[in-house]
Design a protein around this motif. Structure first.
Motif, PDB file in Angstrom:
ATOM      1  N   TRP A  70       0.789  -1.150  -0.081  1.00  0.00           N
ATOM      2  CA  TRP A  70      -0.105  -0.098  -0.105  1.00  0.00           C
ATOM      3  C   TRP A  70       0.978   1.263  -0.142  1.00  0.00           C
ATOM      4  CZ3 TRP A  70      -3.182  -2.218   4.448  1.00  0.00           C
ATOM      5  CH2 TRP A  70      -4.068  -3.155   4.121  1.00  0.00           C
ATOM      6  N   SER A  71       1.916   1.278   0.838  1.00  0.00           N
ATOM      7  CA  SER A  71       2.728   2.467   0.867  1.00  0.00           C
ATOM      8  C   SER A  71       3.494   2.567  -0.580  1.00  0.00           C
ATOM      9  CB  SER A  71       3.958   2.268   1.951  1.00  0.00           C
ATOM     10  OG  SER A  71       4.875   1.436   1.488  1.00  0.00           O
ATOM     11  N   LEU A  72       3.667   1.610  -1.397  1.00  0.00           N
ATOM     12  CA  LEU A  72       4.180   1.760  -2.740  1.00  0.00           C
ATOM     13  C   LEU A  72       3.230   1.831  -3.944  1.00  0.00           C
ATOM     14  CD1 LEU A  72       7.069  -0.715  -2.630  1.00  0.00           C
ATOM     15  CD2 LEU A  72       7.201   1.933  -2.535  1.00  0.00           C
ATOM     16  N   GLY A  73       1.845   2.006  -3.494  1.00  0.00           N
ATOM     17  CA  GLY A  73       0.657   1.892  -4.584  1.00  0.00           C
ATOM     18  C   GLY A  73       0.451   0.525  -4.901  1.00  0.00           C
ATOM     19  N   ARG A  74       0.792  -0.433  -4.430  1.00  0.00           N
ATOM     20  CA  ARG A  74       0.405  -1.697  -4.929  1.00  0.00           C
ATOM     21  C   ARG A  74      -0.157  -2.562  -3.898  1.00  0.00           C
ATOM     22  NH1 ARG A  74       6.538  -3.936  -5.518  1.00  0.00           N
ATOM     23  NH2 ARG A  74       7.414  -1.951  -5.753  1.00  0.00           N
ATOM     24  N   SER A  75      -0.797  -3.570  -4.335  1.00  0.00           N
ATOM     25  CA  SER A  75      -1.696  -4.483  -3.324  1.00  0.00           C
ATOM     26  C   SER A  75      -0.665  -5.123  -2.306  1.00  0.00           C
ATOM     27  CB  SER A  75      -2.446  -5.617  -3.941  1.00  0.00           C
ATOM     28  OG  SER A  75      -1.705  -6.344  -4.703  1.00  0.00           O
ATOM     29  N   THR A  76       0.596  -5.582  -2.906  1.00  0.00           N
ATOM     30  CA  THR A  76       1.373  -6.186  -1.782  1.00  0.00           C
ATOM     31  C   THR A  76       2.793  -6.097  -2.392  1.00  0.00           C
ATOM     32  OG1 THR A  76       1.753  -8.319  -0.827  1.00  0.00           O
ATOM     33  CG2 THR A  76       1.274  -8.448  -3.049  1.00  0.00           C
ATOM     34  N   VAL A  77       3.805  -6.412  -1.602  1.00  0.00           N
ATOM     35  CA  VAL A  77       5.203  -6.443  -1.765  1.00  0.00           C
ATOM     36  C   VAL A  77       5.613  -7.961  -1.775  1.00  0.00           C
ATOM     37  CG1 VAL A  77       5.793  -4.090  -1.169  1.00  0.00           C
ATOM     38  CG2 VAL A  77       6.103  -6.127   0.496  1.00  0.00           C
ATOM     39  N   ALA A  78       6.876  -8.029  -2.608  1.00  0.00           N
ATOM     40  CA  ALA A  78       7.434  -9.338  -2.568  1.00  0.00           C
ATOM     41  C   ALA A  78       7.790  -9.993  -1.249  1.00  0.00           C
ATOM     42  CB  ALA A  78       8.598  -9.467  -3.889  1.00  0.00           C
ATOM     43  N   GLY A  79       8.618  -9.016  -0.678  1.00  0.00           N
ATOM     44  CA  GLY A  79       8.889  -9.406   0.916  1.00  0.00           C
ATOM     45  C   GLY A  79       9.237  -8.116   1.640  1.00  0.00           C
ATOM     46  N   ILE A  80       9.224  -8.249   2.830  1.00  0.00           N
ATOM     47  CA  ILE A  80       9.303  -7.196   3.913  1.00  0.00           C
ATOM     48  C   ILE A  80       9.973  -7.821   5.024  1.00  0.00           C
ATOM     49  CG2 ILE A  80       6.915  -7.311   4.564  1.00  0.00           C
ATOM     50  CD1 ILE A  80       7.185  -4.132   4.952  1.00  0.00           C
ATOM     51  N   THR A  81      10.848  -6.989   5.662  1.00  0.00           N
ATOM     52  CA  THR A  81      11.632  -7.363   6.894  1.00  0.00           C
ATOM     53  C   THR A  81      11.373  -6.679   8.051  1.00  0.00           C
ATOM     54  OG1 THR A  81      13.356  -8.308   5.420  1.00  0.00           O
ATOM     55  CG2 THR A  81      13.978  -7.789   7.756  1.00  0.00           C
ATOM     56  N   PHE A  82      11.051  -7.343   9.190  1.00  0.00           N
ATOM     57  CA  PHE A  82      10.951  -6.491  10.302  1.00  0.00           C
ATOM     58  C   PHE A  82      12.040  -7.484  11.447  1.00  0.00           C
ATOM     59  CE2 PHE A  82       9.416  -4.952  14.433  1.00  0.00           C
ATOM     60  CZ  PHE A  82       9.808  -3.391  14.275  1.00  0.00           C
ATOM     61  N   GLY A  83      13.240  -6.910  11.908  1.00  0.00           N
ATOM     62  CA  GLY A  83      14.021  -7.477  12.713  1.00  0.00           C
ATOM     63  C   GLY A  83      14.611  -8.956  11.954  1.00  0.00           C
ATOM     64  N   ARG A  84      14.475  -9.981  12.360  1.00  0.00           N
ATOM     65  CA  ARG A  84      15.182 -11.023  11.808  1.00  0.00           C
ATOM     66  C   ARG A  84      14.038 -11.991  10.914  1.00  0.00           C
ATOM     67  NH1 ARG A  84      17.178 -14.893  15.685  1.00  0.00           N
ATOM     68  NH2 ARG A  84      17.453 -16.284  13.819  1.00  0.00           N
ATOM     69  N   THR A  85      12.788 -11.411  10.955  1.00  0.00           N
ATOM     70  CA  THR A  85      11.741 -12.150  10.144  1.00  0.00           C
ATOM     71  C   THR A  85      11.322 -11.302   8.967  1.00  0.00           C
ATOM     72  OG1 THR A  85      10.696 -12.712  12.144  1.00  0.00           O
ATOM     73  CG2 THR A  85       9.258 -12.929  10.316  1.00  0.00           C
ATOM     74  N   VAL A  86      11.397 -12.377   8.004  1.00  0.00           N
ATOM     75  CA  VAL A  86      11.099 -11.775   6.453  1.00  0.00           C
ATOM     76  C   VAL A  86       9.567 -12.666   6.201  1.00  0.00           C
ATOM     77  CG1 VAL A  86      11.574 -12.240   4.060  1.00  0.00           C
ATOM     78  CG2 VAL A  86      13.369 -11.914   5.985  1.00  0.00           C
ATOM     79  N   TRP A  87       8.692 -11.439   5.742  1.00  0.00           N
ATOM     80  CA  TRP A  87       7.480 -11.761   5.467  1.00  0.00           C
ATOM     81  C   TRP A  87       7.403 -11.831   3.877  1.00  0.00           C
ATOM     82  CZ3 TRP A  87       7.858  -9.500  10.061  1.00  0.00           C
ATOM     83  CH2 TRP A  87       7.055 -10.021  11.036  1.00  0.00           C
ATOM     84  N   GLU A 119      16.333  -9.730   1.417  1.00  0.00           N
ATOM     85  CA  GLU A 119      15.637  -9.437   2.706  1.00  0.00           C
ATOM     86  C   GLU A 119      16.574  -9.678   3.855  1.00  0.00           C
ATOM     87  OE1 GLU A 119      12.951  -7.696   3.053  1.00  0.00           O
ATOM     88  OE2 GLU A 119      12.478  -7.734   0.881  1.00  0.00           O
ATOM     89  N   LEU A 120      17.625 -10.698   3.616  1.00  0.00           N
ATOM     90  CA  LEU A 120      18.577 -10.902   4.502  1.00  0.00           C
ATOM     91  C   LEU A 120      19.392  -9.637   4.856  1.00  0.00           C
ATOM     92  CD1 LEU A 120      20.289 -12.852   6.542  1.00  0.00           C
ATOM     93  CD2 LEU A 120      21.774 -13.233   4.341  1.00  0.00           C
ATOM     94  N   ARG A 121      19.718  -8.975   3.742  1.00  0.00           N
ATOM     95  CA  ARG A 121      20.488  -7.430   4.017  1.00  0.00           C
ATOM     96  C   ARG A 121      19.885  -6.776   4.812  1.00  0.00           C
ATOM     97  NH1 ARG A 121      25.690  -6.577   4.551  1.00  0.00           N
ATOM     98  NH2 ARG A 121      25.896  -4.171   3.674  1.00  0.00           N
ATOM     99  N   HIS A 122      18.571  -6.665   4.836  1.00  0.00           N
ATOM    100  CA  HIS A 122      17.894  -5.765   5.519  1.00  0.00           C
ATOM    101  C   HIS A 122      17.757  -6.310   7.078  1.00  0.00           C
ATOM    102  CE1 HIS A 122      16.310  -3.226   2.333  1.00  0.00           C
ATOM    103  NE2 HIS A 122      15.547  -4.398   1.848  1.00  0.00           N
ATOM    104  N   VAL A 123      17.843  -7.618   7.237  1.00  0.00           N
ATOM    105  CA  VAL A 123      18.060  -8.029   8.511  1.00  0.00           C
ATOM    106  C   VAL A 123      19.295  -7.360   9.100  1.00  0.00           C
ATOM    107  CG1 VAL A 123      18.624 -10.203  10.076  1.00  0.00           C
ATOM    108  CG2 VAL A 123      16.670 -10.404   8.243  1.00  0.00           C
ATOM    109  N   HIS A 124      20.393  -7.673   8.365  1.00  0.00           N
ATOM    110  CA  HIS A 124      21.714  -6.945   8.698  1.00  0.00           C
ATOM    111  C   HIS A 124      21.535  -5.369   9.019  1.00  0.00           C
ATOM    112  CE1 HIS A 124      24.014  -9.900   5.928  1.00  0.00           C
ATOM    113  NE2 HIS A 124      23.490 -10.466   6.996  1.00  0.00           N
ATOM    114  N   GLN A 125      20.949  -4.689   8.411  1.00  0.00           N
ATOM    115  CA  GLN A 125      20.422  -3.260   8.423  1.00  0.00           C
ATOM    116  C   GLN A 125      19.899  -3.137   9.805  1.00  0.00           C
ATOM    117  OE1 GLN A 125      18.524  -2.559   4.712  1.00  0.00           O
ATOM    118  NE2 GLN A 125      20.465  -2.221   3.602  1.00  0.00           N
ATOM    119  N   PHE A 126      18.857  -3.946   9.994  1.00  0.00           N
ATOM    120  CA  PHE A 126      18.179  -3.714  11.175  1.00  0.00           C
ATOM    121  C   PHE A 126      19.216  -4.116  12.513  1.00  0.00           C
ATOM    122  CE2 PHE A 126      14.140  -4.156   9.731  1.00  0.00           C
ATOM    123  CZ  PHE A 126      13.080  -3.422  10.728  1.00  0.00           C
TER     124      PHE A 126
END
Length: 131
Positions: free
Chosen positions: A44-61, A76-83
């Motif tokens: 929704w934040s990108l104007g789509r119905s969904t994204v392929a992946g999103i990360t929060f902490g060590r969990t990837v949805w 998404e693993l890189r986003h884990v590193h960034q977190f």
């Protein structure tokens, strides 16, 4: 009813394929879920119905129809590193997206580069869209 509600909100646990774990053992640090609210909110934040992946902490949805490819999971693993390495990462990520846009967000640029550098030497493995 409670099970359906939990699945709708948090998605369902999913295992990373043994083939991907063998090629990229570092993916073992990621907790993987499919579906739930977060991929929709990201979309929704990108104007789509969904994204392929999103990360929060060590969990990837992953989005319900996203393929769990090496490229996507490494991104998404890189986003884990960034977190783990950047204090207040979620706020800084949002600020970067507002200032530069999603595709030019430095955290996204870094995640795409990270995934590309790792997938290229293993080009026999399937890859797909980024997050």
């Amino acid at each position: 009813m409670v099970g359906w509600l939990l699945k709708t909100i948090a998605g369902e646990r999913e295992a990373i394929s043994p083939e991907l774990l063998s090629a990229f053992p570092e993916l073992g640090r990621v907790r993987l879920r499919r579906g739930g609210v977060l991929p929709r909110v990201g979309g929704w934040s990108l104007g789509r119905s969904t994204v392929a992946g999103i990360t929060f902490g060590r969990t990837v949805w992953l989005g319900t129809n996203a393929r769990a490819s090496a490229e996507l999971l490494l991104h998404e693993l890189r986003h884990v590193h960034q977190f783990e390495s950047v204090q207040a990462f979620p706020l800084r990520y949002v600020w970067e997206s507002l200032r530069r846009g999603y595709h030019h967000n430095r955290f996204e640029v870094d995640a795409r580069q990270f995934a590309m550098e790792r997938v290229r030497p293993n080009s026999g493995l399937p890859s797909s869209e980024g997050a």
